[in-house]
Design an enzyme around this catalytic site. Structure first.
Site, PDB file in Angstrom:
ATOM      1  N   ASN A 156       0.802  -1.223   0.000  1.00  0.00           N
ATOM      2  CA  ASN A 156       0.000   0.000   0.000  1.00  0.00           C
ATOM      3  C   ASN A 156       0.835   1.274   0.000  1.00  0.00           C
ATOM      4  OD1 ASN A 156       0.337  -1.341   2.693  1.00  0.00           O
ATOM      5  ND2 ASN A 156      -0.221   0.705   3.390  1.00  0.00           N
ATOM      6  N   SER A 204     -10.965  -5.617   0.466  1.00  0.00           N
ATOM      7  CA  SER A 204     -11.658  -4.469   1.047  1.00  0.00           C
ATOM      8  C   SER A 204     -12.402  -3.745  -0.063  1.00  0.00           C
ATOM      9  CB  SER A 204     -10.640  -3.527   1.691  1.00  0.00           C
ATOM     10  OG  SER A 204     -11.279  -2.355   2.134  1.00  0.00           O
ATOM     11  N   THR A 245     -25.781 -10.145  11.337  1.00  0.00           N
ATOM     12  CA  THR A 245     -26.706  -9.885  10.231  1.00  0.00           C
ATOM     13  C   THR A 245     -25.949  -9.283   9.057  1.00  0.00           C
ATOM     14  OG1 THR A 245     -28.480  -9.516  11.805  1.00  0.00           O
ATOM     15  CG2 THR A 245     -28.818  -8.668   9.563  1.00  0.00           C
ATOM     16  N   CYS A 330      -2.203   5.431   7.641  1.00  0.00           N
ATOM     17  CA  CYS A 330      -2.194   5.034   9.045  1.00  0.00           C
ATOM     18  C   CYS A 330      -0.901   5.482   9.709  1.00  0.00           C
ATOM     19  CB  CYS A 330      -2.327   3.529   9.165  1.00  0.00           C
ATOM     20  SG  CYS A 330      -3.460   2.845   7.956  1.00  0.00           S
TER      21      CYS A 330
HETATM   22  C1  LIG Z   1      -6.685  -0.519   3.392  1.00  0.00           C
HETATM   23  C2  LIG Z   1      -5.931  -1.736   3.669  1.00  0.00           C
HETATM   24  C3  LIG Z   1      -6.288  -2.592   4.706  1.00  0.00           C
HETATM   25  C4  LIG Z   1      -7.438  -2.292   5.645  1.00  0.00           C
HETATM   26  O1  LIG Z   1      -8.671  -2.438   4.988  1.00  0.00           O
HETATM   27  P1  LIG Z   1     -10.018  -1.965   5.694  1.00  0.00           P
HETATM   28  O2  LIG Z   1     -11.087  -2.494   4.796  1.00  0.00           O
HETATM   29  O3  LIG Z   1      -9.958  -0.481   5.730  1.00  0.00           O
HETATM   30  O4  LIG Z   1     -10.064  -2.584   7.047  1.00  0.00           O
HETATM   31  C5  LIG Z   1      -5.550  -3.732   4.896  1.00  0.00           C
HETATM   32  N1  LIG Z   1      -4.505  -4.030   4.104  1.00  0.00           N
HETATM   33  C6  LIG Z   1      -4.134  -3.239   3.095  1.00  0.00           C
HETATM   34  C7  LIG Z   1      -2.976  -3.625   2.245  1.00  0.00           C
HETATM   35  C8  LIG Z   1      -4.834  -2.063   2.843  1.00  0.00           C
HETATM   36  O5  LIG Z   1      -4.424  -1.272   1.852  1.00  0.00           O
END
Ligand SMILES: *Cc1c(COP(=O)(O)O)cnc(C)c1O
Length: 405
Positions: A156, A204, A245, A330
């Site tokens: 990321n 995600s 749910t 983050c």
């Molecule tokens: C954004 C991301 C996550 C977290 O995903 P969420 O759906 O926001 O919990 C985990 N791993 C990577 C590589 C990401 O880019």
């Protein structure tokens, strides 16, 4: 005229595609499909259940998986937790050792650390300076009590694409589970789980133009079903793997986002590659600009660069109309230099100077050109002001080697 501000932070999150948002809205109100998908006694519930299953097929199709291998979660964070904690608990009798890359997302690193506190042993794999983790390093780390390896697909922060196939061949041969965090790569690069030896894979929706708060975990069923201990107990939804749910509107939206991503993947990749190359060529012309991450093995939607003599915060402050990131979203809250770049062997100055540009579906050539102008002006001004830059530029005593790794 380019509309400001410009969004170049698609790796943090993407806007929901309007086609997806339209569909999502039809699964909320009394006029729409609002039933509980578990209410099998009436049409409200059955219609919702059908929508959930259609969405499951879209997600499965994107990965060339079987719909029964897709488990809905609240996002990739939960999917990672379910994969790692669930597998370590279910296979405790085999052992308590797991292996993860040092450049993983916090949503894997922190799960590993929590497992460490509970008595599991973790081996952390170092990447090469280009961000790639060599399969030989993994081979050397495997032990008889190793239960699981977690290795991300697309990083990321740098966009580096790991060799999941090579790693999977090793884990498969040794009977070790392989989990892949594919939050950044899914829907952008092809993933074929018929041939890729991966057992668990996290997704995600909000990284691929779906809504936040929904994701999925792929859990391999063939030839052998991967056993997991659930994190949540309750109504027995999702074959008992994830009670709660089902949020029909979120799920339908994720399904549609995956369908669109699959249909448009090849065109989107070409377009984003061209925009990324244009951005990189322009930035490189400023001189003393280093690319962080492997020059070829990357997803072009992420471009991570360090500008010699400039701290990332200073550059960001100078271009407030452009949304970019330092390190990952983050990590930028904590103001620590990126753990990913440090693991790749970048010194602290270069890591602190790293800026992540991430491009996506709605990025235009005009936005890239505006960005190049603005960044160029800011970099020249900041370097003129920097006493360090004045001293070291042209001198042979440069403390940092700014050549790409
Ligand atoms: C954004 C991301 C996550 C977290 O995903 P969420 O759906 O926001 O919990 C985990 N791993 C990577 C590589 C990401 O880019």
């Amino acid at each position: 005229m380019t509309r400001l501000p410009i969004y170049l932070d698609y790796a943090a999150t993407t806007p929901v595609d309007p086609r997806v948002a339209d569909l999502l809205g039809r699964y909320l109100t009394r006029e729409g499909v609002f039933g509980n998908p578990s209410s099998s006694t009436h049409a409200f519930g059955r219609t919702a259940a059908q929508a959930v299953e259609a969405a499951r097929e879209h997600v499965a199709a994107l990965l060339k998986a079987d719909p029964r291998e897709i488990v809905w979660t609240s996002g990739a964070t939960e999917a990672n937790n379910l994969a790692l904690r669930g597998a370590m608990r279910a296979h405790a009798r085999k052992g308590r050792h797991l292996i993860a890359g040092k450049t993983e997302h916090k949503a894997v690193l922190d799960v590993c650390r929590s497992l460490e506190r509970e008595g599991c042993a973790v081996t952390w794999l170092d990447p090469e300076p280009d961000g790639l983790i060599q399969p030989e390093r993994l081979a050397a780390a495997l032990r008889p009590d190793t239960v699981l390896v977690s290795l991300m697909h697309v990083n990321n922060e740098t966009g580096v694409v790991q060799d999941v196939a090579a790693v999977g061949a090793l884990t498969r041969a040794r009977g070790v589970l392989l989990h892949v965090d594919a939050a950044q790569g899914a829907g952008k690069l092809p993933i074929d789980l018929r041939t890729l030896p991966v057992d668990l894979l996290s997704l995600s929706a909000h990284k691929l133009y779906g809504p936040k708060g929904v994701g999925a975990l792929y859990v391999r069923q063939r030839p052998n079903r991967v056993r997991l201990e659930p994190l949540l107990y309750g109504g027995g939804q999702e074959w008992g793997l994830r009670a709660g749910t089902l949020p029909t509107h979120q799920i339908v939206a994720m399904g549609e986002a995956c369908r669109i991503a699959g249909a448009e993947m090849a065109d989107a990749h070409d377009r984003i590659r061209r925009l990324r190359d244009r951005l990189w060529r322009g930035l490189a012309e400023l001189g003393e600009v280093a690319l962080n991450g492997h020059p070829e093995r990357h997803w072009p939607g992420i471009l991570n660069v360090s500008f010699a003599g400039i701290a990332a915060e200073a550059l960001l402050a100078a271009i407030p109309e452009i949304a970019v990131a330092t390190g990952s979203a983050c990590a930028s809250a904590s103001n620590e230099p990126s753990h990913v770049l440090r693991a790749m062997g970048c010194d602290a100055r270069r890591a602190r100077g790293a800026v992540r540009f991430s491009l996506g579906r709605f990025t235009t050539t005009a936005e890239i050109d505006y960005t190049l102008e603005a960044v160029g002006t800011a970099v020249r001004r900041l370097r003129d002001l920097s006493p360090l830059w004045g001293e070291s530029s042209g001198g042979a005593s440069r403390a940092v080697d700014w050549a790409a790794p």
